[in-house]
Design a protein around this motif. Structure first.
Motif, PDB file in Angstrom:
ATOM      1  N   UNK A   1      27.329 -79.923 -17.908  1.00  0.00           N
ATOM      2  CA  UNK A   1      25.964 -79.755 -18.429  1.00  0.00           C
ATOM      3  C   UNK A   1      25.691 -80.731 -19.570  1.00  0.00           C
ATOM      4  N   UNK A   2      26.673 -80.900 -20.457  1.00  0.00           N
ATOM      5  CA  UNK A   2      26.483 -81.832 -21.573  1.00  0.00           C
ATOM      6  C   UNK A   2      26.319 -83.266 -21.049  1.00  0.00           C
TER       7      UNK A   2
ATOM      8  N   UNK B   1      25.054 -84.007 -18.103  1.00  0.00           N
ATOM      9  CA  UNK B   1      23.716 -84.080 -17.494  1.00  0.00           C
ATOM     10  C   UNK B   1      22.647 -84.248 -18.574  1.00  0.00           C
ATOM     11  N   UNK B   2      22.804 -83.514 -19.685  1.00  0.00           N
ATOM     12  CA  UNK B   2      21.834 -83.633 -20.794  1.00  0.00           C
ATOM     13  C   UNK B   2      21.803 -85.090 -21.283  1.00  0.00           C
TER      14      UNK B   2
ATOM     15  N   UNK C   1      20.048 -87.220 -18.615  1.00  0.00           N
ATOM     16  CA  UNK C   1      18.586 -87.019 -18.574  1.00  0.00           C
ATOM     17  C   UNK C   1      17.913 -87.798 -19.712  1.00  0.00           C
TER      18      UNK C   1
END
Lengths: 130, 199
Positions: A114-115, A117-118, A121
């Motif tokens: 998730x980190x 992906x952040x 993005x």
């Protein structure tokens, strides 16, 4: 004297065939070593892990060095090793380690994902804004 | 603080989504290139804060940190919180995709209270500490209130859950108040530039 020698031979024979079990864990994996003497390992021996109410949790076999590994899912278990010729031993094992579940490991991977992906993005957003 | 999927009525979900998209789009338009790394850091902070659980009786609640995020990012908190909530929903099942709009609205709109309080000019040291405390305290309180109202609006059956949700989050309001106060005092001391980064 004769009786004493016979008795000693009998006990030494029993001692030579005693099956030993050593167990250890790291919170994730339970490691088992089984042997008769320091140089005689319990090879290809059946290993059973028992949980509550004598329920079999895992079953497996030792390798040529008498080692076997299983997932560590309970802190209080019984370990039974059965060799050929009916040699058998059962020990109770209690761990002080906290169980590190597979789910927990998965969570750490997901958090890292998730980190990533952040970061990705916002990297794309930065490219767009440029 | 996350509302799960399959609980709310479609009109609430759609309303929340429309408002969040509208404010999020405005925030995206306002976002400058040099502000993006800071927004990314606070998005990651919000994402991670949800994993810090505080035991409350038999259950546990988690940190939110929307006050400090709002104080520093302003309306851009919608982007940071929205992206973090999307990933929490997709990867961990916290909330969900259909509730993303309403969850973002409930958590990011109160963040603007943090920004409003932060904009107040205060000279006195004690009053400044109180101000920083309220930057953490009020947004969480408002989020908990909005969460409870959202649940209550869904029907009478969710009113007990709405009350429990508010009561369960009461310790978090105070904990976040103190965390935010210490965090802002620390930032002011070691990295004051960050507090004036976004205007």
């Amino acid at each position: 004297m004769k009786y004493l020698i016979v008795l000693l031979l009998f006990f030494s024979s029993v001692y030579a065939h005693k099956l030993y079990i050593i167990a250890d864990d790291n919170g994730k994996t339970l490691h088992i070593k089984s042997y008769f003497t320091k140089s005689s390992f319990c090879q290809e021996c059946k290993v059973e892990i028992f949980g509550n109410n004598d329920k079999v949790l895992f079953e497996g076999k030792t390798d040529k060095k008498g080692n076997a590994s299983f997932p560590f899912t309970m802190k209080n278990i019984d370990i039974e090793v059965t060799a050929s010729m009916g040699h058998k031993n059962r020990i109770s094992y209690e761990s002080e380690n906290e169980i590190v579940s597979i789910e927990q490991n998965e969570s750490y991977k997901k958090i890292l994902l998730a980190l990533g992906i952040i970061a990705f993005i916002f990297f794309i957003l930065k490219l767009i804004k440029k | 603080m996350h509302i799960s999927e399959g609980i709310l009525k479609p009109e609430i979900l759609i309303g929340g989504t429309i408002v969040s998209i509208a404010i999020g789009s405005y925030a995206l338009k306002k976002l400058k290139n040099e502000e993006i790394p800071l927004v990314a850091v606070f998005s990651a902070l919000f994402f991670l804060a949800s994993f810090i659980h505080i035991p409350v009786g038999p259950a546990s609640v988690h940190l939110i940190l929307n006050g400090i995020i709002g104080a520093i990012l302003g309306v851009r908190a919608f982007i940071a919180i929205g992206i973090a909530l999307l990933l929490q929903g997709l990867l961990f099942g916290y909330g969900g995709v259909s509730t993303l709009g309403i969850n973002t609205f409930n958590l990011a709109l109160p963040a603007l209270i943090g920004y409003a309080i932060f904009s107040l000019h205060v000279n006195n040291n004690l009053i400044k500490k109180i101000k920083y405390f309220f930057i953490g305290f009020l947004p969480v309180t408002t989020s908990a209130l909005m969460l409870s109202i959202t649940l209550a609006c869904n029907g009478e059956s969710l009113i007990p859950a709405a009350k429990i949700a508010f009561i369960a989050n009461m310790p978090v309001m105070f904990i976040e108040g103190f965390i935010t106060m210490f965090a802002l005092l620390f930032l002011e001391k070691v990295y004051p530039k960050i507090l004036n980064e976004i205007k």
